[in-house]
Design an enzyme around this catalytic site. Structure first.
Site, PDB file in Angstrom:
ATOM      1  N   GLY A  16       0.869  -1.183   0.021  1.00  0.00           N
ATOM      2  CA  GLY A  16       0.010  -0.004  -0.095  1.00  0.00           C
ATOM      3  C   GLY A  16       0.994   1.231  -0.034  1.00  0.00           C
ATOM      4  O   GLY A  16       0.491   2.171  -0.555  1.00  0.00           O
ATOM      5  N   ASP A  17       1.976   1.431   0.970  1.00  0.00           N
ATOM      6  CA  ASP A  17       2.785   2.511   0.958  1.00  0.00           C
ATOM      7  C   ASP A  17       3.674   2.472  -0.534  1.00  0.00           C
ATOM      8  O   ASP A  17       3.696   3.597  -0.974  1.00  0.00           O
ATOM      9  CB  ASP A  17       3.926   2.321   2.139  1.00  0.00           C
ATOM     10  CG  ASP A  17       3.131   2.350   3.304  1.00  0.00           C
ATOM     11  OD1 ASP A  17       2.231   3.007   3.412  1.00  0.00           O
ATOM     12  OD2 ASP A  17       3.950   2.148   4.367  1.00  0.00           O
ATOM     13  N   LEU A  18       4.180   1.345  -0.928  1.00  0.00           N
ATOM     14  CA  LEU A  18       4.909   1.420  -2.109  1.00  0.00           C
ATOM     15  C   LEU A  18       4.071   1.797  -3.261  1.00  0.00           C
ATOM     16  O   LEU A  18       4.509   2.568  -4.201  1.00  0.00           O
ATOM     17  CB  LEU A  18       5.434  -0.094  -2.285  1.00  0.00           C
ATOM     18  CG  LEU A  18       6.493  -0.476  -1.285  1.00  0.00           C
ATOM     19  CD1 LEU A  18       6.719  -1.947  -1.576  1.00  0.00           C
ATOM     20  CD2 LEU A  18       7.844   0.503  -1.241  1.00  0.00           C
TER      21      LEU A  18
END
Length: 414
Positions: free
Chosen positions: A185-187
Site C-alpha cells: 500500500g505504501d509502495l
C-alpha cells in the site's frame, strides 16, 4: 540560488533527467520517502525536512548498521532516503513556518504524507504555500485521500490493503485472508505519487501553474486488484483467496520440484505443446481431453488431469534444471528466496543491487528499476543524518548569514 544535490562528488558525469528540480520532502517512513527517493534517483535535489526534536522514526527501524567510527544507522531508513539532503525545521514555530515558506519559494515540488488537514492547521497548506510559489507541485499521500467521508481517518499500509480489497482476495481457500507480504500500500501510493508529480511538473512548465497531486493508499490498492472489480460489476462474482492459482487461467501457478518451487505459466496451446515436448511426452499435447486451452481452463479437468501430470514432471528435477530446460521457450521460473535474488546474475547485470554507505559501511540494497537509454545510471548517494545539511542549506540556498542561522538554531526553529 542553485544548490548541489546529494549525488555530487561522484566522478561519473551522467546527464540527470530531473537536474535543477528541487523537492521538499516532508514525509516519514515509506509512503512519501519512496516517492521522493525515486525523484532523487532521477537527479532531483531532494531536501528531507524533519522536526529537530522528532525526526523520521523510521531512523530506528531494523536492520541497524553499526560502523566502526560512526553512529548506528538504520539500513531500512537509508534504503528509502538515499541521495537526499537533510534539514531540520520546526513547523510549529513562527520562524520554522517562515523558513519553510522561503524554501517553498525556491522549490518545484513539496511532498507530504500527513493526514489531510494537518498542513492546513499549521498554516502551511497548499492554498497558503501557492502564494509563495504559484508553480508549486504539492504532492499529498494519505490513507484515504483529501476528499470523501473517510479522508480524516488514520491509516497504515495494512489499512490500504484492507479497504482497497486486496486483503480479502489474498491467501488460500477456506482460510482467513492474508495480507500481501510487503508494504504494498505504501509502495504503490508512492509510485502513483511519483507519476502524478512528474505529470504536474510538466503542466507547470507549460502553464506556470502548480497543483495538488492527491494520492491515497486505498485508491492505489484498488487498482492492483486486477480483474476483481470488473468480475463483480459484470458478473456479480466476488474474488476470494485462491492461493497460488489464477481465477480462470490454468495451468498458471506454483509447482513443487526437487529443491523448492517453480512458477509455470504454460497455459497457451503453443506453450503447452512445447512443455509436453520438453518432458519427453509430445503425444500428451494431442490428448483430446486437454488438447486446447479452453479445455485446460476447466477447473475439474485442470485438477484431475493437468495438475497430476505437471506434478509428476516437475518433481523429477531441480529449479535450476527446470529453468535450463525451459530456456527462452517456456514461461517457467524458479521461485527464488531473497538470498537467491540478491545473488542472481541477471539482477546483477541490471544493476539492481547497489552499495550505499550506511554508518560508514557499504550496505547492499535495491537499485533503481528505471533504466534510461541515453541517461545511463545516475550516481547514488547516502541518506542524510537528521539535519545534516541544515547550515549549508540555510546559507547557500536561502542566503542566511551565520548570526541568523545561530539564532534559528538557538530558538529551536531548526
Amino acid at each position: 540560488m542553485a544548490i548541489s544535490g546529494a549525488q555530487d562528488g561522484d566522478s561519473r558525469k551522467a546527464p540527470r533527467p530531473l537536474a535543477g528540480i528541487v523537492v521538499l520532502d516532508i514525509t516519514r517512513v515509506v509512503a512519501g520517502p519512496f516517492c521522493s527517493m525515486l525523484l532523487a534517483d532521477l537527479g532531483a535535489t531532494v531536501i528531507k525536512v524533519e522536526h529537530p526534536d522528532d525526526p523520521d522514526y523510521a531512523r530506528t527501524f531494523p536492520p541497524m548498521v553499526a560502523g566502526r567510527d560512526e553512529a548506528e544507522e538504520s539500513a531500512f531508513f537509508s534504503q528509502f532516503n538515499r541521495n537526499k539532503l537533510g534539514i531540520t525545521v520546526n513547523l510549529k514555530s513562527a520562524d520554522g513556518k517562515a523558513l519553510l515558506k522561503q524554501l517553498v519559494g525556491q522549490a518545484h515540488v513539496l511532498v507530504e504524507n500527513f493526514r489531510p488537514g494537518t498542513m492546513d492547521k499549521l498554516g502551511l497548506g497548499y492554498e497558503e504555500l501557492r502564494l509563495c510559489n504559484p508553480r508549486l507541485v504539492y504532492t499529498a499521500i494519505s490513507g484515504f485521500g483529501r476528499t470523501g467521508p473517510n479522508s480524516s481517518r488514520p491509516a497504515f499500509d495494512n489499512t490500504g490493503q484492507a479497504v482497497g480489497g486486496l486483503w480479502s482476495m489474498n491467501g488460500y481457500p477456506d482460510r482467513p485472508p492474508v495480507r500481501v507480504g510487503t508494504i504494498i500500500g505504501d509502495l504503490a501510493a508512492s509510485l502513483y505519487a511519483t507519476i502524478g508529480t512528474l505529470a504536474a511538473l510538466r503542466t507547470a512548465e507549460q502553464t506556470g501553474e502548480g497543483q495538488v497531486v492527491d494520492v491515497s493508499q486505498q485508491d492505489s490498492i484498488l487498482t492492483l486488484t486486477e480483474n476483481a472489480i470488473v468480475r463483480y460489476t459484470t458478473k456479480g462474482e466476488v474474488a476470494s483467496p485462491l492461493g497460488n492459482d489464477h481465477p480462470f487461467v490454468r495451468p498458471y501457478g506454483q509447482f513443487a520440484c526437487k529443491d523448492g518451487y517453480v512458477f509455470f505459466g504454460g497455459y497457451t496451446d503453443k506453450f503447452w505443446r512445447l512443455t509436453c515436448e520438453m518432458f519427453g511426452e509430445p503425444d500428451v499435447a494431442n490428448d483430446p481431453e486437454i488438447d486446447t486451452m479452453e479445455k485446460r481452463f476447466d477447473p475439474e479437468v485442470a485438477e484431475r488431469r493437468v495438475k497430476p501430470l505437471l506434478e509428476r514432471w516437475f518433481s523429477a528435477y531441480g529449479k535450476a534444471e527446470l529453468e535450463a530446460m525451459a530456456g527462452d521457450r517456456i514461461p517457467l521460473s524458479a521461485i527464488r528466496t531473497v538470498p537467491e535474488v540478491v545473488e542472481d546474475p541477471h539482477v546483477a547485470a541490471r544493476n539492481m543491487i547497489v552499495q550505499i554507505p550506511v554508518a560508514g559501511e557499504a550496505v547492499r540494497m535495491f537499485g533503481s528499476p528505471i533504466k534510461l537509454s541515453r541517461t545511463g545510471e545516475i550516481p547514488l548517494g547516502k541518506a542524510p543524518a537528521a539535519g545534516e545539511h541544515t547550515r549549508a542549506l540555510l546559507a547557500n540556498f536561502l542566503g542566511l548569514d551565520e548570526a541568523e542561522i545561530d539564532r534559528l538554531i538557538n530558538s529551536g526553529a531548526v
